[in-house]
Design a protein around this motif. Structure first.
Motif, mmCIF file in Angstrom:
data_model
loop_
_atom_site.group_PDB
_atom_site.id
_atom_site.type_symbol
_atom_site.label_atom_id
_atom_site.label_comp_id
_atom_site.label_asym_id
_atom_site.label_seq_id
_atom_site.Cartn_x
_atom_site.Cartn_y
_atom_site.Cartn_z
ATOM 1 N N ARG A 185 7.066 -5.672 10.823
ATOM 2 C CA ARG A 185 5.682 -5.794 11.307
ATOM 3 C C ARG A 185 5.014 -7.079 10.834
ATOM 4 N NH1 ARG A 185 4.253 0.622 10.108
ATOM 5 N NH2 ARG A 185 6.064 1.398 11.275
ATOM 6 N N GLY A 186 5.765 -7.924 10.163
ATOM 7 C CA GLY A 186 5.210 -9.191 9.699
ATOM 8 C C GLY A 186 4.219 -9.047 8.563
ATOM 9 N N LEU A 187 4.332 -7.967 7.797
ATOM 10 C CA LEU A 187 3.392 -7.715 6.700
ATOM 11 C C LEU A 187 3.875 -8.283 5.369
ATOM 12 C CD1 LEU A 187 2.445 -4.011 7.573
ATOM 13 C CD2 LEU A 187 1.203 -6.116 8.161
ATOM 14 N N THR A 188 5.130 -8.698 5.321
ATOM 15 C CA THR A 188 5.677 -9.346 4.133
ATOM 16 C C THR A 188 6.819 -10.236 4.579
ATOM 17 O OG1 THR A 188 6.374 -8.964 1.836
ATOM 18 C CG2 THR A 188 7.431 -7.620 3.528
ATOM 19 N N THR A 189 7.395 -10.978 3.653
ATOM 20 C CA THR A 189 8.523 -11.857 3.967
ATOM 21 C C THR A 189 9.632 -11.628 2.942
ATOM 22 O OG1 THR A 189 7.739 -13.672 2.570
ATOM 23 C CG2 THR A 189 6.937 -13.602 4.866
ATOM 24 N N ALA A 190 10.826 -12.109 3.273
ATOM 25 C CA ALA A 190 11.946 -11.991 2.338
ATOM 26 C C ALA A 190 11.657 -12.750 1.049
ATOM 27 C CB ALA A 190 13.225 -12.515 2.999
ATOM 28 N N SER A 191 10.991 -13.889 1.163
ATOM 29 C CA SER A 191 10.662 -14.659 -0.047
ATOM 30 C C SER A 191 9.656 -13.916 -0.911
ATOM 31 C CB SER A 191 10.144 -16.046 0.317
ATOM 32 O OG SER A 191 8.974 -15.961 1.106
ATOM 33 N N ASP A 192 8.742 -13.172 -0.290
ATOM 34 C CA ASP A 192 7.804 -12.338 -1.054
ATOM 35 C C ASP A 192 8.572 -11.294 -1.860
ATOM 36 O OD1 ASP A 192 5.419 -13.525 -0.265
ATOM 37 O OD2 ASP A 192 5.126 -12.163 1.427
ATOM 38 N N LEU A 193 9.532 -10.642 -1.216
ATOM 39 C CA LEU A 193 10.302 -9.601 -1.890
ATOM 40 C C LEU A 193 11.109 -10.180 -3.052
ATOM 41 C CD1 LEU A 193 11.575 -7.514 1.164
ATOM 42 C CD2 LEU A 193 9.543 -7.118 -0.239
ATOM 43 N N ASP A 194 11.685 -11.356 -2.846
ATOM 44 C CA ASP A 194 12.428 -12.007 -3.932
ATOM 45 C C ASP A 194 11.506 -12.346 -5.102
ATOM 46 O OD1 ASP A 194 14.892 -11.912 -2.666
ATOM 47 O OD2 ASP A 194 14.644 -13.868 -1.708
ATOM 48 N N ARG A 195 10.331 -12.858 -4.781
ATOM 49 C CA ARG A 195 9.365 -13.217 -5.838
ATOM 50 C C ARG A 195 8.947 -11.989 -6.631
ATOM 51 N NH1 ARG A 195 4.236 -12.280 -5.706
ATOM 52 N NH2 ARG A 195 4.171 -12.070 -3.418
ATOM 53 N N ILE A 196 8.665 -10.902 -5.939
ATOM 54 C CA ILE A 196 8.223 -9.681 -6.610
ATOM 55 C C ILE A 196 9.338 -9.103 -7.466
ATOM 56 C CG2 ILE A 196 7.397 -7.329 -6.237
ATOM 57 C CD1 ILE A 196 6.133 -8.437 -3.581
ATOM 58 N N ALA A 197 10.574 -9.144 -6.949
ATOM 59 C CA ALA A 197 11.704 -8.644 -7.734
ATOM 60 C C ALA A 197 11.862 -9.444 -9.022
ATOM 61 C CB ALA A 197 12.986 -8.717 -6.898
ATOM 62 N N ALA A 198 11.673 -10.758 -8.943
ATOM 63 C CA ALA A 198 11.762 -11.590 -10.146
ATOM 64 C C ALA A 198 10.640 -11.259 -11.121
ATOM 65 C CB ALA A 198 11.706 -13.069 -9.753
ATOM 66 N N PHE A 199 9.448 -10.988 -10.601
ATOM 67 C CA PHE A 199 8.300 -10.641 -11.441
ATOM 68 C C PHE A 199 8.554 -9.331 -12.184
ATOM 69 C CE2 PHE A 199 4.058 -8.661 -11.946
ATOM 70 C CZ PHE A 199 3.412 -9.662 -12.672
ATOM 71 N N MET A 200 9.322 -8.422 -11.559
ATOM 72 C CA MET A 200 9.576 -7.111 -12.152
ATOM 73 C C MET A 200 10.780 -7.089 -13.091
ATOM 74 S SD MET A 200 9.039 -4.611 -8.867
ATOM 75 C CE MET A 200 7.397 -4.138 -8.301
ATOM 76 N N ARG A 201 11.433 -8.205 -13.257
ATOM 77 C CA ARG A 201 12.652 -8.230 -14.058
ATOM 78 C C ARG A 201 12.410 -7.628 -15.442
ATOM 79 N NH1 ARG A 201 13.820 -13.361 -13.536
ATOM 80 N NH2 ARG A 201 15.090 -13.030 -11.679
ATOM 81 N N GLY A 202 13.283 -6.708 -15.845
ATOM 82 C CA GLY A 202 13.171 -6.064 -17.148
ATOM 83 C C GLY A 202 12.366 -4.780 -17.138
ATOM 84 N N TRP A 203 11.702 -4.461 -16.014
ATOM 85 C CA TRP A 203 10.919 -3.228 -15.926
ATOM 86 C C TRP A 203 11.846 -2.049 -15.615
ATOM 87 C CZ3 TRP A 203 5.972 -4.412 -12.551
ATOM 88 C CH2 TRP A 203 5.269 -5.480 -13.139
ATOM 89 N N SER A 204 11.359 -0.857 -15.896
ATOM 90 C CA SER A 204 12.073 0.350 -15.501
ATOM 91 C C SER A 204 12.184 0.399 -13.980
ATOM 92 C CB SER A 204 11.316 1.582 -16.008
ATOM 93 O OG SER A 204 11.897 2.761 -15.508
#
Length: 208
Positions: free
Chosen positions: A121-140
């Protein structure tokens, strides 16, 4: 006013948005709608029975005397400012971050359903998902979020396709590639396809 509430009762998203905004305002507009509340308010698919209550996240743990409702869940979360938007007159977590949070707390399949829909639906991008995954690194639960970022595709057309793909990933089976919904035809049958594999020995695709 009566008509507003009657229409709201008939439309779950309107009813939930009304309750969520009231809760947010009672918290002095601190925090943002998250979890399946955010998914519903931003137009993402949610499973039957969800959201079971309003969920609002805040940057710090609530302190002092606050308004607690039996159908309100308060959470604490670290969020990048770019992942919070405004919808329905209140702060709401953006779809990409919502999908990754759902993956962390409910697993790959649940997160992939939301991520695939958000991409389609164009509400996010693959680069957004990669960025968020990196931000969450080390979290449960960050490993599930990382897998969502790796496998999400806007070509999947329904939650069933997303859940099926997650099953292949979880079972370490050959991963099908999402198709564009083209038809596979033979002399007697025309069928709409949802995924396909390429057979290494022949190079010919097979669909399912």
């Amino acid at each position: 006013v009566a008509d507003f509430w009657q229409r709201g009762a008939a439309v779950p998203v309107v009813r939930h948005a009304t309750r969520a905004r009231a809760a947010w305002m009672s918290l002095d507009r601190r925090g943002w709608a998250s979890d399946y509340s955010a998914a519903l308010l931003t137009g993402l698919p949610v499973p039957y029975g969800q959201p079971d209550r309003v969920t609002i996240s805040q940057a710090t743990r609530p302190e002092g005397r606050r308004a607690y409702w039996p159908d309100l869940r308060l959470r604490t979360a670290q969020v990048e400012p770019c992942d919070i938007g405004m919808d329905w007159g209140m702060a709401v977590l953006r779809p990409g971050r919502t999908a990754m949070d759902i993956a962390r707390t409910r697993g790959l399949a649940a997160g992939l359903v939301l991520a695939d829909a958000a991409l389609a639906r164009g509400l996010t991008t693959a680069s957004d998902l990669d960025r968020i995954a990196a931000f969450m690194r080390g979290w449960s639960g960050a490993a599930a979020a990382r897998r969502v970022a790796e496998h999400a595709s806007g070509l999947r057309e329904s939650p069933i396709e997303s859940i099926s793909f997650a099953l292949f990933v979880d079972r370490c089976l050959p991963s099908p590639s999402a198709t564009d919904g083209s038809s596979a035809k033979d002399a007697m049958v025309s069928a709409r396809t949802s995924c396909g594999w390429r057979i290494a020995s022949s190079g010919k695709p097979t669909v399912g």
